[in-house]
Write an enzyme that holds these catalytic residues in place. Structure first.
Site, PDB file in Angstrom:
ATOM      1  N   LEU A  32      33.075   4.879 -24.152  1.00 15.73           N
ATOM      2  CA  LEU A  32      31.939   4.027 -23.921  1.00 15.73           C
ATOM      3  C   LEU A  32      32.120   3.132 -22.743  1.00 15.73           C
ATOM      4  CD1 LEU A  32      30.072   3.866 -27.349  1.00 15.73           C
ATOM      5  CD2 LEU A  32      30.227   5.713 -25.424  1.00 15.73           C
ATOM      6  N   HIS A  36      26.790   4.475 -20.902  1.00 17.15           N
ATOM      7  CA  HIS A  36      26.399   4.911 -22.085  1.00 17.15           C
ATOM      8  C   HIS A  36      25.302   3.784 -22.543  1.00 17.15           C
ATOM      9  CE1 HIS A  36      30.482   6.932 -21.436  1.00 17.15           C
ATOM     10  NE2 HIS A  36      29.741   7.850 -21.820  1.00 17.15           N
ATOM     11  N   GLN A  60      33.441  22.799 -23.427  1.00 17.86           N
ATOM     12  CA  GLN A  60      32.892  22.256 -22.025  1.00 17.86           C
ATOM     13  C   GLN A  60      34.262  21.825 -20.966  1.00 17.86           C
ATOM     14  OE1 GLN A  60      30.309  19.058 -23.363  1.00 17.86           O
ATOM     15  NE2 GLN A  60      31.056  17.813 -21.470  1.00 17.86           N
ATOM     16  N   LYS A 148      23.396  10.428 -13.745  1.00 19.66           N
ATOM     17  CA  LYS A 148      24.682  10.740 -13.229  1.00 19.66           C
ATOM     18  C   LYS A 148      25.337  12.096 -13.154  1.00 19.66           C
ATOM     19  CE  LYS A 148      29.652   9.912 -12.879  1.00 19.66           C
ATOM     20  NZ  LYS A 148      30.144  10.736 -13.829  1.00 19.66           N
ATOM     21  N   MET A 187      29.713   4.561 -13.024  1.00 19.93           N
ATOM     22  CA  MET A 187      30.598   4.442 -13.925  1.00 19.93           C
ATOM     23  C   MET A 187      31.065   5.677 -14.632  1.00 19.93           C
ATOM     24  SD  MET A 187      29.410   0.937 -15.998  1.00 19.93           S
ATOM     25  CE  MET A 187      29.530  -0.659 -15.082  1.00 19.93           C
ATOM     26  N   ARG A 190      35.935   8.802 -16.928  1.00 22.40           N
ATOM     27  CA  ARG A 190      37.332   9.278 -16.069  1.00 22.40           C
ATOM     28  C   ARG A 190      37.720   8.305 -15.250  1.00 22.40           C
ATOM     29  NH1 ARG A 190      34.649  14.687 -16.868  1.00 22.40           N
ATOM     30  NH2 ARG A 190      36.131  15.671 -18.329  1.00 22.40           N
TER      31      ARG A 190
HETATM   32  P1  AMP Z   1      29.768  11.433 -21.217  1.00 26.20           P
HETATM   33  O1  AMP Z   1      30.245  10.549 -22.354  1.00 26.20           O
HETATM   34  O2  AMP Z   1      30.388  11.172 -19.885  1.00 26.20           O
HETATM   35  O3  AMP Z   1      29.566  12.966 -21.741  1.00 26.20           O
HETATM   36  O4  AMP Z   1      28.321  10.772 -20.975  1.00 26.20           O
HETATM   37  C1  AMP Z   1      27.475  10.819 -21.857  1.00 26.20           C
HETATM   38  C2  AMP Z   1      25.881  10.326 -21.228  1.00 26.20           C
HETATM   39  O5  AMP Z   1      26.007   9.224 -20.561  1.00 26.20           O
HETATM   40  C3  AMP Z   1      25.618  11.632 -20.386  1.00 26.20           C
HETATM   41  O6  AMP Z   1      24.236  11.662 -20.547  1.00 26.20           O
HETATM   42  C4  AMP Z   1      26.017  10.949 -19.173  1.00 26.20           C
HETATM   43  O7  AMP Z   1      25.120  11.330 -18.196  1.00 26.20           O
HETATM   44  C5  AMP Z   1      25.674   9.505 -19.280  1.00 26.20           C
HETATM   45  N1  AMP Z   1      26.140   8.710 -18.404  1.00 26.20           N
HETATM   46  C6  AMP Z   1      27.589   8.602 -18.043  1.00 26.20           C
HETATM   47  N2  AMP Z   1      27.832   7.740 -17.052  1.00 26.20           N
HETATM   48  C7  AMP Z   1      26.740   7.193 -16.795  1.00 26.20           C
HETATM   49  C8  AMP Z   1      26.468   6.431 -15.878  1.00 26.20           C
HETATM   50  N3  AMP Z   1      27.511   5.561 -14.887  1.00 26.20           N
HETATM   51  N4  AMP Z   1      25.065   5.908 -15.701  1.00 26.20           N
HETATM   52  C9  AMP Z   1      24.156   6.601 -16.618  1.00 26.20           C
HETATM   53  N5  AMP Z   1      24.376   7.494 -17.599  1.00 26.20           N
HETATM   54  C10 AMP Z   1      25.736   7.732 -17.575  1.00 26.20           C
END
Ligand code: AMP
Length: 282
Positions: A32, A36, A60, A148, A187, A190
């Site tokens: 996180l 997040h 995925q 994002k 952010m 990765r």
């Molecule tokens: P992930 O853990 O990458 O699958 O992301 C989980 C959630 O956080 C998804 O809805 C992403 O779009 C959101 N998210 C990831 N990075 C960002 C960011 N920089 N700004 C806003 N939301 C984000």
């Protein structure tokens, strides 16, 4: 904050939370960051209880992608979610999510074509499948996703409407603006893959995207503006650009003439072995 890893106890815990009022779901793959946590804060303002999920969803990831390398840091994530006032963390393992014999796939057509859908075959089927299961497991009143991943948000909105996953149908899926580092880089979990030098080079992505949007706005030919963007990224140290396209923000249809239609710029580019995506309004 309770952490739950099996479905039956999850259902009991959700039933107890629901007595207090609406439940908001924030699905994540963990590792996180402030992006997040911004989703969690928005969810907290909108509902009595926030349920976060952490699941690195194998379906995925493509065969040659970073499933094994994807950062996993559950104890740290738990502490962060707890400090944000999350009521429940749903953290199933792959066997709890996809028991032996699992055979169902959720596939959304249209908005999942092109962009990341073309560059990562099967990716959005994996996303649709796991988010559909998360909705059925948690039965949230609201759910929060980041802009994002704009195409992912469009896929989830379409699926939620088509499969009657939320009540009411409209406005249950909330999109949250992208949270960025000081130099503009979006952010992302990765970003942790980047070396110091790559991290500096990566700032060229939001910079070049802003430049391309400015150019298109003042009437530069869109193809020329996109070609210039690709050139800038390669010169800055990116190894490849998967795509750089103007699309309609809602339908994600290709936009040929941004002067007469709303348009959003979508880019995926690689720096070393790391693939970064971003999008912004023209
Ligand atoms: P992930 O853990 O990458 O699958 O992301 C989980 C959630 O956080 C998804 O809805 C992403 O779009 C959101 N998210 C990831 N990075 C960002 C960011 N920089 N700004 C806003 N939301 C984000």
């Amino acid at each position: 904050m309770q952490t739950i890893t099996r479905l039956d106890p999850l259902r009991d815990a959700i039933a107890a939370l629901r007595a207090d009022g609406p439940i908001a779901l924030v699905p994540t793959m963990g590792a996180l960051h402030d992006g997040h946590l911004t989703l969690v804060r928005a969810a907290k303002r909108a509902a009595a209880h926030v349920v976060a999920s952490i699941f690195v969803n194998p379906r995925q990831f493509g065969a040659n992608e970073d499933l094994d390398a994807y950062p996993r840091q559950l104890a740290r994530d738990q502490a962060l979610l707890e400090s944000e006032g999350v009521s429940l963390l749903w953290a199933p393992d792959a066997e709890a999510m996809y028991p032996a014999g699992y055979a169902t796939n959720v596939s959304v057509s249209g908005v999942s074509d092109g962009l990341c859908g073309a560059a990562r075959p099967g990716h959005f089927d994996g996303v649709g499948t796991v988010v559909c299961k998360l909705f059925n497991q948690v039965q949230p009143d609201l759910a929060f996703f980041g802009e994002k991943d704009w195409q992912q948000l469009a896929v989830i909105r379409r699926m939620a409407r088509d499969l009657d996953l939320t009540r009411p149908h409209v406005d249950a899926i909330h999109g949250v603006p992208t949270v960025r580092e000081a130099d503009g880089l979006a952010m992302s979990s990765r970003n942790a893959y980047l070396s110091d030098q790559q991290r500096q080079q990566a700032a060229a992505l939001p910079r070049a995207m802003a430049g391309a949007c400015d150019a298109v706005r003042v009437g530069t030919n869109p193809a020329a503006a996109l070609a210039q963007l690709v050139e800038l990224l390669l010169a800055a140290g990116f190894s490849a650009v998967d795509y750089a396209e103007l699309r309609d923000p809602d339908s994600l249809a290709v936009v040929a003439n941004p002067a007469s239609q709303p348009a959003r710029l979508f880019v995926a580019a690689r720096i070393g072995g790391t693939r970064l995506i971003d999008n912004r309004a023209v």
